[in-house]
Scaffold this active site. Sequence first.
Site, PDB file in Angstrom:
ATOM      1  N   ASP B  28      13.979   2.217   6.498  1.00  0.00           N
ATOM      2  CA  ASP B  28      14.860   1.869   5.386  1.00  0.00           C
ATOM      3  C   ASP B  28      16.309   2.052   5.807  1.00  0.00           C
ATOM      4  O   ASP B  28      16.665   3.110   6.352  1.00  0.00           O
ATOM      5  CB  ASP B  28      14.605   2.801   4.189  1.00  0.00           C
ATOM      6  CG  ASP B  28      13.372   2.400   3.401  1.00  0.00           C
ATOM      7  OD1 ASP B  28      12.762   1.364   3.722  1.00  0.00           O
ATOM      8  OD2 ASP B  28      13.030   3.131   2.447  1.00  0.00           O
ATOM      9  N   LYS B  85      13.203  -5.654  -0.392  1.00  0.00           N
ATOM     10  CA  LYS B  85      12.255  -5.387  -1.472  1.00  0.00           C
ATOM     11  C   LYS B  85      12.543  -6.226  -2.702  1.00  0.00           C
ATOM     12  O   LYS B  85      13.703  -6.381  -3.088  1.00  0.00           O
ATOM     13  CB  LYS B  85      12.314  -3.904  -1.867  1.00  0.00           C
ATOM     14  CG  LYS B  85      11.710  -2.951  -0.845  1.00  0.00           C
ATOM     15  CD  LYS B  85      11.759  -1.523  -1.380  1.00  0.00           C
ATOM     16  CE  LYS B  85      11.461  -0.481  -0.320  1.00  0.00           C
ATOM     17  NZ  LYS B  85      10.049  -0.425   0.072  1.00  0.00           N
ATOM     18  N   ARG B 169      -6.978   7.479   3.443  1.00  0.00           N
ATOM     19  CA  ARG B 169      -8.371   7.944   3.477  1.00  0.00           C
ATOM     20  C   ARG B 169      -9.222   7.194   2.464  1.00  0.00           C
ATOM     21  O   ARG B 169     -10.381   6.858   2.736  1.00  0.00           O
ATOM     22  CB  ARG B 169      -8.442   9.456   3.179  1.00  0.00           C
ATOM     23  CG  ARG B 169      -8.080  10.325   4.354  1.00  0.00           C
ATOM     24  CD  ARG B 169      -8.563  11.753   4.094  1.00  0.00           C
ATOM     25  NE  ARG B 169      -8.097  12.665   5.115  1.00  0.00           N
ATOM     26  CZ  ARG B 169      -8.670  12.813   6.310  1.00  0.00           C
ATOM     27  NH1 ARG B 169      -9.737  12.092   6.621  1.00  0.00           N
ATOM     28  NH2 ARG B 169      -8.189  13.661   7.177  1.00  0.00           N
ATOM     29  N   GLY B 218       6.624   8.966   2.036  1.00  0.00           N
ATOM     30  CA  GLY B 218       6.643  10.409   2.225  1.00  0.00           C
ATOM     31  C   GLY B 218       6.565  10.865   3.667  1.00  0.00           C
ATOM     32  O   GLY B 218       6.415  12.050   3.942  1.00  0.00           O
ATOM     33  N   GLY B 239      11.067   5.779   5.206  1.00  0.00           N
ATOM     34  CA  GLY B 239      12.121   5.417   4.260  1.00  0.00           C
ATOM     35  C   GLY B 239      13.229   6.433   4.277  1.00  0.00           C
ATOM     36  O   GLY B 239      14.078   6.453   5.164  1.00  0.00           O
ATOM     37  N   SER B 240      13.190   7.326   3.300  1.00  0.00           N
ATOM     38  CA  SER B 240      14.239   8.328   3.155  1.00  0.00           C
ATOM     39  C   SER B 240      14.221   9.324   4.301  1.00  0.00           C
ATOM     40  O   SER B 240      15.205  10.006   4.549  1.00  0.00           O
ATOM     41  CB  SER B 240      14.041   9.064   1.833  1.00  0.00           C
ATOM     42  OG  SER B 240      13.735   8.147   0.805  1.00  0.00           O
TER      43      SER B 240
END
Lengths: 205, 307
Positions: B28, B85, B169, B218, B239-240
């Site tokens: 990102d 996005k 999973r 995450g 991302g972040s």
Amino acid sequence: MSGGVIVRVGILAVQGDFAEHEESFRAAARAENSEVAVVRVRLPADLTGLHGLVLPGGESTVMARFMRSHGLAQSVRDWMRASVDHRRQIWGTCAGLILLADKVIDKRLGTGHVPDTEPGQGSRHGIETGQTNDTYRDVDAPQLLGCLSISVVRNSYGGQRDSFESDVFISSNGNALHGDNKQTKVVVTSCRGIFIRAPGIKSFN
Amino acid sequence: MTGAKNVTGTFTLKSGFAQMTKGGVIMDVTNAEQARIAEEAGACAVMALDRIPADIRTDGGIARMADPKRIKDIMAAVSVPVMAKARIGHFAEAQILQALGVDMIDESEVLSPADPEFHIDKSRFTVPFVCGARDLGEALRRIAEGATMIRTKGEAGTGDVLEAVRHARCIRRQIDDAAALDEKERRAYADELRVPYALLNDTVAQGRLPVVNFAAGGIATPADVSLMMQLGVDGVFVGSGIFKSSEPARRAAAVVEAVTHYTDASLLARVSYDLGQPMTAGRLLDFAGKKAWLNAAFGILLPIWHY
């Protein structure tokens, strides 16, 4: 290779479609009923005993950065230089071509302008609008292996929206032509070509 | 000589584009400088955003498609593919992004959803799409709508890998479940997942999702990248995690190393060494904490005031 020697082909396995290349070599070996050992190349030691090396498609900046930082670029150059009677072969597909070239030019999209939106030329739902006023900027990028005396333009056809597929014709004089450039020369063979953000060879140096 | 004419926007070209990103990290970025740092670090593509997910979470409000100027600036800065996005169901944003010439659109739950019922009919676009999924049903529904790449939804903007692991999973387990079923049961399972039977069958035959499958949401450390790759994804979105850390360039380079060498623990130890502060949920907690503190304070103060 003759005399029952198992051909060892290395595939640069950093990023991109290396698994697909691996599978294609295995399939070709099965079809030809010959023994081919396909190995993944990530570190200089992986070059030991190879007869050929394949540089697959993917992002050339990612592969180039990786090969420089792990000493692999120098090792591949040394490996090629130690080739006796051109017995060692190296093959580049797409991004691999860029890695081989001795001059690389970046073609960058975008000028900060908004795209052309002439009245009456708007897009239907989900259908490409066509041309915009993008200009391309040529930037000399550092070469990596310099094995081929050619100038290669990255993103030669443009971005993903300019990606295309087309039949590719190999003419009797060895030229490869894709659909829109068809000429009346004798076509020896043809195949389907998939050009995804593909590079182009600008000149032979 | 059939097919002499060049054709664009085919399924092969759209899914082939996604294949070219395999084994890579998509980062990102919110401006040209970040895009250059990402490219220099070895990102295989960048995602152009007005705000990174961590800031969307803390700032609140409606999160929309990025400003076209921002996207164009980023496209001009790098030679790697540029993605952007669109809101879920917002096909007009997607049309604009396609007209701008972005290389892929992420129909993303990170932005505010625009349609309560429908996702974008992605098969009608020539630009490829990636969509998020929490389970096999979501993944196959998005593929049926024309997505040529799937990513886990995870929990974007938190630096917490828990949900991404859960989703990866879950998809894996449900493919295994479907493989164990006979035809009648598998037809019923397809109905239960609300997906086409043929697509479920194809997935079982391939033993994996029939398109490229990344992890997202995450992921903050080289170890997180290795964890997700060992769970069987083809690459990662970060991302972040990069630009909310203390040393973005070094962390970006480290996660790129991690995606290639995800099974080499000693190399991962080396690239993780002294990497500075990772992206944390600290800002989120701070924000929530302040709000709680203020509420509490007002709770006490207001009665006093009234008194």
